[in-house]
Motif scaffolding. Structure first.
Motif, PDB file in Angstrom:
ATOM      1  N   THR A  22     -13.503  63.955 -25.871  1.00  0.00           N
ATOM      2  CA  THR A  22     -14.068  65.258 -25.535  1.00  0.00           C
ATOM      3  C   THR A  22     -12.901  66.152 -25.153  1.00  0.00           C
ATOM      4  O   THR A  22     -12.051  65.754 -24.342  1.00  0.00           O
ATOM      5  CB  THR A  22     -15.044  65.169 -24.338  1.00  0.00           C
ATOM      6  N   ILE A  23     -12.865  67.341 -25.739  1.00  0.00           N
ATOM      7  CA  ILE A  23     -11.845  68.319 -25.382  1.00  0.00           C
ATOM      8  C   ILE A  23     -12.556  69.529 -24.806  1.00  0.00           C
ATOM      9  O   ILE A  23     -13.488  70.062 -25.423  1.00  0.00           O
ATOM     10  CB  ILE A  23     -10.997  68.737 -26.599  1.00  0.00           C
ATOM     11  N   GLN A  24     -12.117  69.959 -23.637  1.00  0.00           N
ATOM     12  CA  GLN A  24     -12.615  71.190 -23.030  1.00  0.00           C
ATOM     13  C   GLN A  24     -11.453  72.163 -22.981  1.00  0.00           C
ATOM     14  O   GLN A  24     -10.327  71.773 -22.647  1.00  0.00           O
ATOM     15  CB  GLN A  24     -13.147  70.927 -21.626  1.00  0.00           C
ATOM     16  N   SER A  25     -11.717  73.436 -23.319  1.00  0.00           N
ATOM     17  CA  SER A  25     -10.633  74.405 -23.405  1.00  0.00           C
ATOM     18  C   SER A  25     -11.102  75.788 -22.984  1.00  0.00           C
ATOM     19  O   SER A  25     -12.267  76.150 -23.186  1.00  0.00           O
ATOM     20  CB  SER A  25     -10.121  74.456 -24.849  1.00  0.00           C
ATOM     21  N   GLU A  36      -3.926  67.436 -32.224  1.00  0.00           N
ATOM     22  CA  GLU A  36      -2.725  67.264 -31.402  1.00  0.00           C
ATOM     23  C   GLU A  36      -3.087  66.867 -29.972  1.00  0.00           C
ATOM     24  O   GLU A  36      -2.440  66.017 -29.372  1.00  0.00           O
ATOM     25  CB  GLU A  36      -1.903  68.546 -31.396  1.00  0.00           C
ATOM     26  N   LYS A  37      -4.125  67.471 -29.421  1.00  0.00           N
ATOM     27  CA  LYS A  37      -4.513  67.177 -28.043  1.00  0.00           C
ATOM     28  C   LYS A  37      -4.987  65.739 -27.880  1.00  0.00           C
ATOM     29  O   LYS A  37      -4.785  65.135 -26.828  1.00  0.00           O
ATOM     30  CB  LYS A  37      -5.564  68.166 -27.554  1.00  0.00           C
ATOM     31  N   THR A  38      -5.591  65.156 -28.915  1.00  0.00           N
ATOM     32  CA  THR A  38      -6.039  63.766 -28.810  1.00  0.00           C
ATOM     33  C   THR A  38      -4.862  62.800 -28.673  1.00  0.00           C
ATOM     34  O   THR A  38      -5.034  61.707 -28.163  1.00  0.00           O
ATOM     35  CB  THR A  38      -6.909  63.346 -30.014  1.00  0.00           C
ATOM     36  N   THR A  39      -3.679  63.216 -29.090  1.00  0.00           N
ATOM     37  CA  THR A  39      -2.507  62.342 -28.966  1.00  0.00           C
ATOM     38  C   THR A  39      -1.930  62.352 -27.553  1.00  0.00           C
ATOM     39  O   THR A  39      -1.058  61.546 -27.246  1.00  0.00           O
ATOM     40  CB  THR A  39      -1.399  62.742 -29.967  1.00  0.00           C
ATOM     41  N   GLU A  40      -2.405  63.254 -26.708  1.00  0.00           N
ATOM     42  CA  GLU A  40      -1.875  63.386 -25.352  1.00  0.00           C
ATOM     43  C   GLU A  40      -2.506  62.421 -24.355  1.00  0.00           C
ATOM     44  O   GLU A  40      -1.990  62.227 -23.264  1.00  0.00           O
ATOM     45  CB  GLU A  40      -2.077  64.822 -24.841  1.00  0.00           C
ATOM     46  N   VAL A  41      -3.658  61.840 -24.694  1.00  0.00           N
ATOM     47  CA  VAL A  41      -4.399  61.009 -23.746  1.00  0.00           C
ATOM     48  C   VAL A  41      -4.177  59.524 -24.039  1.00  0.00           C
ATOM     49  O   VAL A  41      -4.022  59.124 -25.191  1.00  0.00           O
ATOM     50  CB  VAL A  41      -5.910  61.370 -23.767  1.00  0.00           C
ATOM     51  N   THR A  42      -4.155  58.717 -22.995  1.00  0.00           N
ATOM     52  CA  THR A  42      -4.034  57.273 -23.128  1.00  0.00           C
ATOM     53  C   THR A  42      -5.337  56.704 -23.697  1.00  0.00           C
ATOM     54  O   THR A  42      -6.416  57.140 -23.322  1.00  0.00           O
ATOM     55  CB  THR A  42      -3.773  56.641 -21.745  1.00  0.00           C
ATOM     56  N   LEU A  43      -5.226  55.737 -24.599  1.00  0.00           N
ATOM     57  CA  LEU A  43      -6.409  55.155 -25.231  1.00  0.00           C
ATOM     58  C   LEU A  43      -7.049  54.084 -24.356  1.00  0.00           C
ATOM     59  O   LEU A  43      -7.233  52.935 -24.755  1.00  0.00           O
ATOM     60  CB  LEU A  43      -6.054  54.601 -26.613  1.00  0.00           C
ATOM     61  N   HIS A  49      -6.431  63.669 -19.774  1.00  0.00           N
ATOM     62  CA  HIS A  49      -5.136  64.344 -19.706  1.00  0.00           C
ATOM     63  C   HIS A  49      -5.417  65.839 -19.572  1.00  0.00           C
ATOM     64  O   HIS A  49      -6.109  66.420 -20.401  1.00  0.00           O
ATOM     65  CB  HIS A  49      -4.302  64.065 -20.957  1.00  0.00           C
ATOM     66  N   VAL A  50      -4.905  66.435 -18.493  1.00  0.00           N
ATOM     67  CA  VAL A  50      -5.133  67.853 -18.224  1.00  0.00           C
ATOM     68  C   VAL A  50      -3.883  68.638 -18.615  1.00  0.00           C
ATOM     69  O   VAL A  50      -2.768  68.286 -18.223  1.00  0.00           O
ATOM     70  CB  VAL A  50      -5.466  68.089 -16.727  1.00  0.00           C
ATOM     71  N   LYS A  55      -8.436  70.238 -21.314  1.00  0.00           N
ATOM     72  CA  LYS A  55      -8.494  68.852 -20.824  1.00  0.00           C
ATOM     73  C   LYS A  55      -9.071  67.999 -21.944  1.00  0.00           C
ATOM     74  O   LYS A  55     -10.028  68.390 -22.605  1.00  0.00           O
ATOM     75  CB  LYS A  55      -9.387  68.771 -19.591  1.00  0.00           C
ATOM     76  N   VAL A  56      -8.494  66.813 -22.149  1.00  0.00           N
ATOM     77  CA  VAL A  56      -9.006  65.883 -23.153  1.00  0.00           C
ATOM     78  C   VAL A  56      -9.365  64.575 -22.448  1.00  0.00           C
ATOM     79  O   VAL A  56      -8.646  64.119 -21.563  1.00  0.00           O
ATOM     80  CB  VAL A  56      -8.000  65.652 -24.311  1.00  0.00           C
ATOM     81  N   LYS A  57     -10.519  64.022 -22.811  1.00  0.00           N
ATOM     82  CA  LYS A  57     -10.980  62.757 -22.239  1.00  0.00           C
ATOM     83  C   LYS A  57     -11.250  61.780 -23.376  1.00  0.00           C
ATOM     84  O   LYS A  57     -11.866  62.138 -24.377  1.00  0.00           O
ATOM     85  CB  LYS A  57     -12.251  62.957 -21.425  1.00  0.00           C
ATOM     86  N   PHE A  58     -10.780  60.554 -23.200  1.00  0.00           N
ATOM     87  CA  PHE A  58     -11.003  59.501 -24.185  1.00  0.00           C
ATOM     88  C   PHE A  58     -12.190  58.668 -23.736  1.00  0.00           C
ATOM     89  O   PHE A  58     -12.248  58.194 -22.599  1.00  0.00           O
ATOM     90  CB  PHE A  58      -9.756  58.621 -24.322  1.00  0.00           C
ATOM     91  N   HIS A  59     -13.166  58.475 -24.650  1.00  0.00           N
ATOM     92  CA  HIS A  59     -14.400  57.761 -24.311  1.00  0.00           C
ATOM     93  C   HIS A  59     -14.461  56.332 -24.845  1.00  0.00           C
ATOM     94  O   HIS A  59     -15.333  55.573 -24.459  1.00  0.00           O
ATOM     95  CB  HIS A  59     -15.621  58.530 -24.833  1.00  0.00           C
TER      96      HIS A  59
END
Length: 78
Positions: A22-25, A36-43, A49-50, A55-59
């Motif tokens: 989920t990306i909130q912007s 690109e933003k999905t590459t910023e968060v840990t899997l 990752h804010v 902010k991007v959240k990995f589910h």
């Protein structure tokens, strides 16, 4: 002692894994910016990752169950 075999086969296994984010912007994003933003968060499930305006959240990951096999080499007919 090493043994030589008559036949060699290269096998490729293909599956499709689906990752959920989920990306909130605060600003409208392009598809490339989302990618690109999905590459910023840990899997790791639930990790976030804010950034400055987003902010991007990995589910989590759904692992593919429909495996496709490709065999390269001289294969014996069934």
């Amino acid at each position: 002692m090493s043994r030589d075999f008559k036949y060699t086969y290269e096998v490729e296994e293909h599956t499709v894994d689906v990752r959920h984010y989920t990306i909130q912007s605060d600003v409208k994003l392009t598809e490339e910016e989302c990618r690109e933003k999905t590459t910023e968060v840990t899997l790791t499930d639930g990790s976030e990752h804010v950034m400055k305006n987003s902010k991007v959240k990995f589910h989590g990951i759904e692992y593919g169950a429909d495996t496709q096999i490709t065999v390269h080499g001289e294969v014996k007919e069934d």
